[in-house]
Design an enzyme around this catalytic site. Sequence first.
Site: not given
Length: 582
Positions: A444, A471-472, A491
């Site tokens: 994360d 950071d994805f 979501h």
Amino acid sequence: MKPSRMPASTGSQETGVVANAGMHPEDAERVLAMLDLVRASTAAHAFAVVLPPSGADVVQALARHCRFAHGALLVFPEDHDAVLSFLGTLDVTADGRKSSVVVRDRLARRLHMPAGELEVGILHCATTCADGRQRELELFVLERQAMRGVSGLDQLVASERLHWHETHLAFELWACDEVVLRGVYDTLVGTGGMSPDGGGYNQHLNVTVLYFAAEGRTSQGWPRRLELTVPGEHGAILAAHLGRPELVPDRPARDLLRLMTGAWRTQAVAAFAELGVADHLLDGLTSTTELAAATGTEADNLSRLMRYLASEGVLTQDQDGSYALTEVGELLAGGVNGSLRDLALLYGGAFYHSFEALAHTIRTGESAFLKMFGEAPFDYFAHHPDHARLFERGMAAGSSFLTAVPAALDLTTVRVVVDVAGANGRLLSEILRAAPGARGVLFDRPHVIEAAPEVLAGLGCADRCDLVAGDFFADPVPSGADLYLLSRILHDWDDDRCAVILANIRAGITPGTRLAVVERPVPATDSDSLAFSYDVHMMVNNLGGRERTVAEYRALLHAAGFELDAEHPLPLDMAVLLARAV
């Protein structure tokens, strides 16, 4: 097992361990029989068990609209430790003890004693069933140690073990459509042969509960009693069920006023949480005078707030004016298990103000949060550390369902698990505790994983977990794991951003690697689902965020090189979507 007393057991594996487990043998056998039934039964099978013989077409018609929720019965352990010792021998997860009002009142009448002198607890025991779903065994518990010398107790115990007066099977109607409800009701009392046996409307849960019973026993020895829970208030059918006229001609206006004043309830709950009133109540203060002094508030105004919250089911008020927390209100205390205090503060704070611009979002498509605060949510929290910590605590507070995730996964071959955007590591810790031979990687952003070491250490997993900042969207996701977790992430983003996240994960893994996606899917028919309100919440408080149907998640996963294999429901309308890389 005596056929005259006991339904035929389906052969529970736990039967051999009930001795010395702290439960009377007859109660133990009754619990095991009910547990077998709960685990083995679909809705159709459960209806066939409890209804008088009425044909497969009737059972299937009911099962199309209802789900089997739980089986309930009353037991008499020596004390609370005894029932916990017994439950420890079973493959169930029991929640904290709560108080039963309905069963307590019935037992008080049978014992000819004041209800206030009787304490009946409820234990909800979750178990995984043969169809992979989670259901509950609901135990009503009357502890004999606390009832020494009560006249008629032995007769009541013997009668309950023989006749199962408090035993029932519970079903939930999928939707609150009046036509469907009327059809189910008419089937139960018509061809189903059931008779009305009480009921009511629970305004705090916004559900109508209808009880039914029929004479005699089933061929397996079960009493013919069932409970039907229906989302929403259905005054006309409830009045007919109870045999009295409906006395609420102004119901539409009342319902609309309740909708319009929802903001008042949000702020009342948030103020109650902010002032710490629940904590002082748990410490033994009961009067508004004492509570006002402890919280530094004005006594009359605090009294009016508490009276309002009592009407909403957060508190109870005795005739002497003293207050006590309900099981709902207890969740607003800071130190209790499953506390939602921080979530109440979050929903009454930043997220409350963002909803002021809901109409702006509907008109323009722009995030209401961005309109009100001038920044996207994640940027805002990165620039406001105090608000970020509250956001993280609030998200953790609403994550009690995470404890049920490991049971939905096959962890037998997992050696390395990566939690992508895993925040403080709560879910990863649950997985590692269930798979003691595995190691974890928490991935994360740097300012997010700052809180992880304390959480991981508190759950005993710090020495088996590596923290990787990244950071994805921009950085490679750690590779080489057997299992990847993505909990409540998709979501937050629109389809294009979701595609980037999933593609980034897929780029570093080999075919067959598993991905567990934890989300709150939007159902096709269940209008009582939390997913509908949280979908609007995501629209307001994210840039393109939304809740999705399972079909929509399947399409996103397929486009990124994953196939969705299974869906496992979790508490609070969440679900684990199990996918694999292809």
